[in-house]
Scaffold this motif. Structure first.
Motif, short mmCIF file in Angstrom:
data_model
loop_
_atom_site.label_atom_id
_atom_site.label_comp_id
_atom_site.label_asym_id
_atom_site.label_seq_id
_atom_site.Cartn_x
_atom_site.Cartn_y
_atom_site.Cartn_z
N THR A 76 34.42 37.38 45.27
CA THR A 76 35.10 37.62 43.99
C THR A 76 36.37 36.78 43.92
O THR A 76 36.65 36.13 42.90
N ARG A 77 37.14 36.76 45.02
CA ARG A 77 38.38 35.97 45.04
C ARG A 77 38.09 34.48 44.89
O ARG A 77 38.92 33.74 44.36
N GLN A 78 36.92 34.05 45.36
CA GLN A 78 36.56 32.64 45.26
C GLN A 78 35.88 32.31 43.93
O GLN A 78 35.44 31.17 43.73
N SER A 79 35.78 33.32 43.06
CA SER A 79 35.09 33.17 41.75
C SER A 79 33.63 32.76 41.93
O SER A 79 33.05 32.09 41.06
N GLN A 80 33.03 33.16 43.05
CA GLN A 80 31.60 32.92 43.28
C GLN A 80 30.87 34.23 42.94
O GLN A 80 30.55 35.04 43.81
N TYR A 81 30.65 34.39 41.64
CA TYR A 81 30.25 35.70 41.13
C TYR A 81 28.79 36.05 41.44
O TYR A 81 28.45 37.24 41.50
N ASN A 82 27.93 35.06 41.64
CA ASN A 82 26.55 35.37 42.01
C ASN A 82 26.52 36.13 43.35
O ASN A 82 25.89 37.18 43.47
N GLN A 83 27.22 35.56 44.33
CA GLN A 83 27.24 36.17 45.66
C GLN A 83 27.98 37.51 45.63
O GLN A 83 27.56 38.48 46.27
N ALA A 84 29.09 37.57 44.89
CA ALA A 84 29.88 38.80 44.81
C ALA A 84 29.06 39.93 44.19
O ALA A 84 29.03 41.05 44.71
N PHE A 85 28.39 39.64 43.08
CA PHE A 85 27.60 40.67 42.38
C PHE A 85 26.52 41.22 43.30
O PHE A 85 26.29 42.43 43.38
#
Length: 407
Positions: free
Chosen positions: A144-153
């Protein structure tokens, strides 16, 4: 139907050397029929789990033989011994004729790989591997902090699924609502009977900390294997067509030790536990491939552990680049080569803090034969002269042995 397997029995007297560390072109491994054998290395970085003395039913030399790399250890008879000699070309037939032996090798390899991986994490990242399922939330927070939302979700979803009573479930749901519109490449769950799967680029296939019941065989595309440690993503490998991953969780029924993300759109075949057990006896070529891949990973991790003993951080960087060349069997007499990773990943590989790593990288880039190039929007290290990396690595190792630092 497999024909009779013709095995050779060999005898060694007490104190005889059977294999010697560093010897290349290993073409056979051994199963102990009678007696005891001691294994040792020139430099022991970590103590072997289970000890170094082997007895009847144990085997040695498989890593070097199946990976086609140099021997990683010396084997010496400590009693008179009788060994079963198995040449590499016989391994497929051995699987068909004696499934328990093949499973013992694979399971021991998997256990050894996890043990060595944990040791390497402690030495290079100064941290212990966190395999608790609650680690999923930390993984999600990082992405989430890296704005990598696919992996975060994906990681938030798995956290909620496997930790329904976790203290951060409400917060995870709230964040998923916010990032949902930006998570375009997400595949959350597949049915167990869906063996052939397609993952779009940047889609997480599984997260570290997640329970695992399948291994995967890449049929098209590539997959990035990474670990989140101390708020950093550490690149472990980029796997390609024919590679197998996720086997340790399947074989040992333990949480995933790393994340797997589609580096580009990839097609994989998923194999669950029941199918794997059938595969061992019916598709020996796939089991032989898995054994070879595990052998290559174990060989490589021993090299990484040896890298931790190099005091000079520049020497460790050159040695890390040399290891990648050896791993990928790049001819050191060739000219240009582009590595699958960039400068940030190189710093993480050798366990140097980012601040110090930035300074060392500047010094590394003073070598005009090394460049940073853009490839598919990613920074990658490019060597104009592969032989120079071999020379630099050898020089630093030599200086290490005589206790000097370069001027």
């Amino acid at each position: 139907m497999a024909g009779p397997l013709q095995l050779t029995f060999v005898n060694y007297k007490k104190d005889s050397y059977i294999v010697v560390e560093g010897k290349s072109n290993a073409d056979r491994f051994y199963i102990i029929r009678q007696g005891k054998v001691r294994l040792f290395k020139d430099v022991e970085v970590v103590e072997e789990e289970g000890g170094s003395v082997l007895g009847p039913g144990d085997f040695f030399g498989v890593v070097s033989t199946m990976s086609s790399h140099s021997q990683i250890e010396t084997a010496q008879a400590i009693t008179e011994v009788t060994l079963i000699s198995v040449i590499k070309e016989q391994y497929g037939q051995l699987i068909q004729n004696n499934t328990p032996v093949a499973m013992k090798i694979i399971l021991q390899f998997s256990k050894r790989m996890r043990y060595l991986d944990e040791a390497l994490t402690r030495l290079t990242l100064k941290s212990n591997a966190d395999e608790n399922v609650t680690h999923l939330y930390k993984v999600a927070e990082y992405y989430t902090r890296q704005s990598q939302y696919n992996q975060a979700f994906y990681a938030y979803h798995q956290y909620i699924k496997h930790c329904p009573d976790g203290g951060n479930v409400s917060k995870a749901r709230e964040i998923m609502m916010k990032i949902g519109p930006y998570a375009k490449a997400v595949k959350l769950d597949f049915k167990s009977e869906e063996f052939n799967r397609v993952y779009p680029k940047d889609c997480m296939i599984f997260s570290e900390g997640e329970p695992g019941e399948e291994l995967f065989i890449i049929q098209k595309g590539s997959v990035k294997i990474a670990k989140i440690v101390d708020n950093n993503e550490v690149l472990l490998a980029v796997l390609k067509i024919g590679d197998i991953f996720g086997e340790m969780a399947l074989l040992e029924s333990k949480p995933r030790a790393a994340c797997a993300v589609a580096y580009e759109e990839c097609h994989v075949m998923a194999v669950n536990r029941a199918n794997f057990e059938r595969m061992v006896s019916t598709q020996p070529q796939i089991v032989a491939r898995l054994t070879t891949l595990l052998a290559e990973r174990i060989w490589f991790i021993y090299k990484q552990l040896a890298n931790t003993l190099i005091n000079d951080p520049m020497g460790r960087m050159y040695d890390a680049l040399m290891m990648q060349l050896e791993k990928n069997r790049i001819d050191i007499n060739s000219f240009a080569h582009t590595f699958d990773f960039g400068p940030k990943e190189l710093v993480n590989m050798v366990g140097i803090p980012q601040g110090e790593g930035t300074m060392i990288l500047r010094k590394l880039m003073e070598n005009k034969k090394i460049q940073i190039i853009k490839d598919k929007d990613k920074d990658k290290i490019h060597s104009l002269d592969v032989s120079d990396i071999a020379k630099q690595s050898a020089m630093y190792k030599k200086l290490q042995k005589i206790g000097r630092t370069p001027t």
